[in-house]
Design an enzyme around this catalytic site. Sequence first.
Site, PDB file in Angstrom:
ATOM      1  N   ASP A 416       0.833  -1.191   0.000  1.00  0.00           N
ATOM      2  CA  ASP A 416       0.000   0.000   0.000  1.00  0.00           C
ATOM      3  C   ASP A 416       0.881   1.259   0.000  1.00  0.00           C
ATOM      4  O   ASP A 416       2.059   1.225   0.340  1.00  0.00           O
ATOM      5  CB  ASP A 416      -0.898  -0.021   1.233  1.00  0.00           C
ATOM      6  CG  ASP A 416      -2.173   0.787   1.050  1.00  0.00           C
ATOM      7  OD1 ASP A 416      -2.292   1.495   0.036  1.00  0.00           O
ATOM      8  OD2 ASP A 416      -3.052   0.701   1.934  1.00  0.00           O
ATOM      9  N   GLU A 419       2.793   7.058  -2.508  1.00  0.00           N
ATOM     10  CA  GLU A 419       2.516   8.226  -3.354  1.00  0.00           C
ATOM     11  C   GLU A 419       2.986   9.544  -2.722  1.00  0.00           C
ATOM     12  O   GLU A 419       3.450  10.429  -3.432  1.00  0.00           O
ATOM     13  CB  GLU A 419       1.005   8.334  -3.637  1.00  0.00           C
ATOM     14  CG  GLU A 419       0.401   7.109  -4.274  1.00  0.00           C
ATOM     15  CD  GLU A 419      -0.189   6.139  -3.252  1.00  0.00           C
ATOM     16  OE1 GLU A 419      -0.644   5.058  -3.649  1.00  0.00           O
ATOM     17  OE2 GLU A 419      -0.186   6.484  -2.034  1.00  0.00           O
ATOM     18  N   ASP A 482      -8.749   3.801  -3.028  1.00  0.00           N
ATOM     19  CA  ASP A 482      -9.849   4.067  -2.101  1.00  0.00           C
ATOM     20  C   ASP A 482     -11.038   4.703  -2.811  1.00  0.00           C
ATOM     21  O   ASP A 482     -11.039   5.890  -3.139  1.00  0.00           O
ATOM     22  CB  ASP A 482      -9.366   4.992  -0.980  1.00  0.00           C
ATOM     23  CG  ASP A 482      -8.245   4.368  -0.168  1.00  0.00           C
ATOM     24  OD1 ASP A 482      -8.013   3.155  -0.317  1.00  0.00           O
ATOM     25  OD2 ASP A 482      -7.596   5.090   0.619  1.00  0.00           O
TER      26      ASP A 482
END
Length: 756
Positions: A416, A419, A482
């Site tokens: 995960d 970024e 998400d």
Amino acid sequence: MKFTDGFWLVRDGVQLSYATEVRDVRVESKRFTTHASVKRVTRRGDTLNAPLLTAHCFSPAEGVIGVRITHHAGKRHPGPDFALAGADDGAGEVRQEGPVTDLTSGPLSLRLDRSAPFTLTFRDADGREVTRADAKSTAFATTGDGAHHLLARLSLGVGEQIYGLGERFTPFVKNGQVVDVWQADGGTSSEQAYKNIPFYLSSRGYGVFVNHPGKVSFEIGSESVGQVQFSVEDQTLEYYVVAGPTPKDVLSRYTALTGRPALPPAWSFGLWLSTSFTTDYDEATVTSFVDGMAERGIPLSVFHFDCFWMREYQWCDFTWDPDVFPDPEGMLARLKERGLKVSVWINPYIAQKSPLFEEAAALGHLVRRPDGDIWQWDLWQAGMALVDFTSPEARAWFQSKLKPLLDQGVDCFKTDFGERIPTDVVWHDGSDPERMHNYYSHLYNRTVFELLEKERGQGEAVVFARSATAGGQQFPVHWGGDCWSSFEAMAESLRGGLSLSLSGFGFWSHDIGGFEGTPDPSVFKRWLAFGLLSSHSRLHGSSSYRVPWEFGEEAVDVARRFTLLKHRLMPYLYGAAAEAHRTGVPMMRPMLLEFPGDPACRPLDRQYMLGPDLLVAPVLSEDGEVEVYVPAGTWTHLLTGERVTGPAWRTERHGYESLPLYVREGAVLPLAADDRRPDGDWLDRPTLLVHPSAAPAFTAEVTVPDLTGEPAATFRVRRDGDALRVTAVGTDRPFTVQVADGASAEGVGEVTVPVG
């Protein structure tokens, strides 16, 4: 970034200098270099006090032509750079005839005419213009803040449409949009993207890759409506035009250059179930979920533990929370006894409270600020720092913390984040912080993927990654990030996934039911069908569970039906996966990829082809109504047997256990007999579902792969009068042939079935 003020003027504070006049052309073996003045030179004095732009034109691979525009070549180049495959000495051939210089590579050529204003014209094998950088299309710009930009513009033909640029949730056709290639954790409902790829694909059958890992700003028919502009804040801009003529050819060449997707293991195509994110869970909860799926007849392949498998405030310490999971080895062993694979969540951040923070700091494995302090902030985890993956020692250290988990029985990782990477830092290898912002995700996922390949073996490695840049397709799988729990979010997720598939990514997934919020049962049931007809399928949420019975017994039936269907389809699906691995053509294909000659297919973003032969149109409404376009030919609904003829738009209404799912005319679908698992013995009494065309000389062929993706057996189909003859090559085991109209027969070696 916009530099002009309408067609005639430039913006305040901007000075634009265009490549205007070709001053020389130097042929260097298989490439050429030209220098262009930024104004007309009518006398010697015009060569003084004026810049030149240098254009290096070359071919790194067959069918790919690169252009490198440079203003000041002395700028330090600290990297990073995309790792590109290509011939060291170039793949092109240069020919000069009078003032014209041509560089040809396969079906693509680049022409420069010294007698005309500076123009680069790209043509296909038939001499037709593909695109061009004409006058006032190659330039550098300085702005009032002292920044220096290089920019190029390539022409758009009448009706030409642009796609790709990563997993973008904005409109599928990118014309009219401004796209900044810059990693961001922005969800799926904004212009920001987790996966930013400086590559676009044109409906005219070519692609453009901007070879710059930092921020690239695209104006797609937005600043200059007849051109695609791309710019970087740098002294050099390098781009590649990638030949077709078909979109599949473009993707094949592009992925040959930037890296083909690894082939995920067959078990990863089964259903994944998660603990969800902030929900309460322990081993008893996990066991109840696994038992519940088994009791309801829903096969489960992978169980995923999300963030709170570790202790709060300590992500990542890579240690099971002893208060919640006191016996992780025993728990994992018990899950393995159930035939499950195990995934756990990780990210590249080390919280200050983690015992690993002090260790990593002492070893120099954390990213630092220019003054030598460790970079930290409190967003996400308190006092968290960032592992410096530019350091080989830091990468090895990070892998050493994951290996004990693999030894315990973990099979794969959800990689995960990656970024929110700062630019006010100093990297171990001296990388430029702006260029590293996007590229960090590549180093992070490569580090984890390479460990899995080493420990689990090639062909067994798989991650569930959120961030990526160009080349990231080599480390599947990626999921959409998400999203909200609504029909609108379901549609935007699909749009983003199709955009990513046109950016070179072969495999893609999403959170079934949506991540944020709790979906209405109707949303969840519709998303189940979509999710289980995607490359990879995962039940995951944020603050609520995603076990099907939370949404009613009908949701259980839908989950069971489509999980079993996916397992039956695995010989076909894994064949499409192996094709993605070999050629770069994705599993989930926008309609234009399979039907580039059909203009109606070009804007479609609510349906797709799953592999070459299955058309899927997810239902995105509560009442079950869906519009679907079927291209030319006869299509057969896989679940009902209904036949429809295209080209045609159809408005259909489906219950929760159905959706538009059509098989292409001429297709042969190999179906597994065992629907209990995705990685069974696909040659154990398979069924070949044949959808013959009406052609009297109909022939077809399908190959069933083994679990490594290699061909295991081939079945050849031919029409022989009023019968279909199917011959097996590579297997002497029984198989069944079933024709779409219902006739069937079983045999070994060769089977004959009557057809009407």
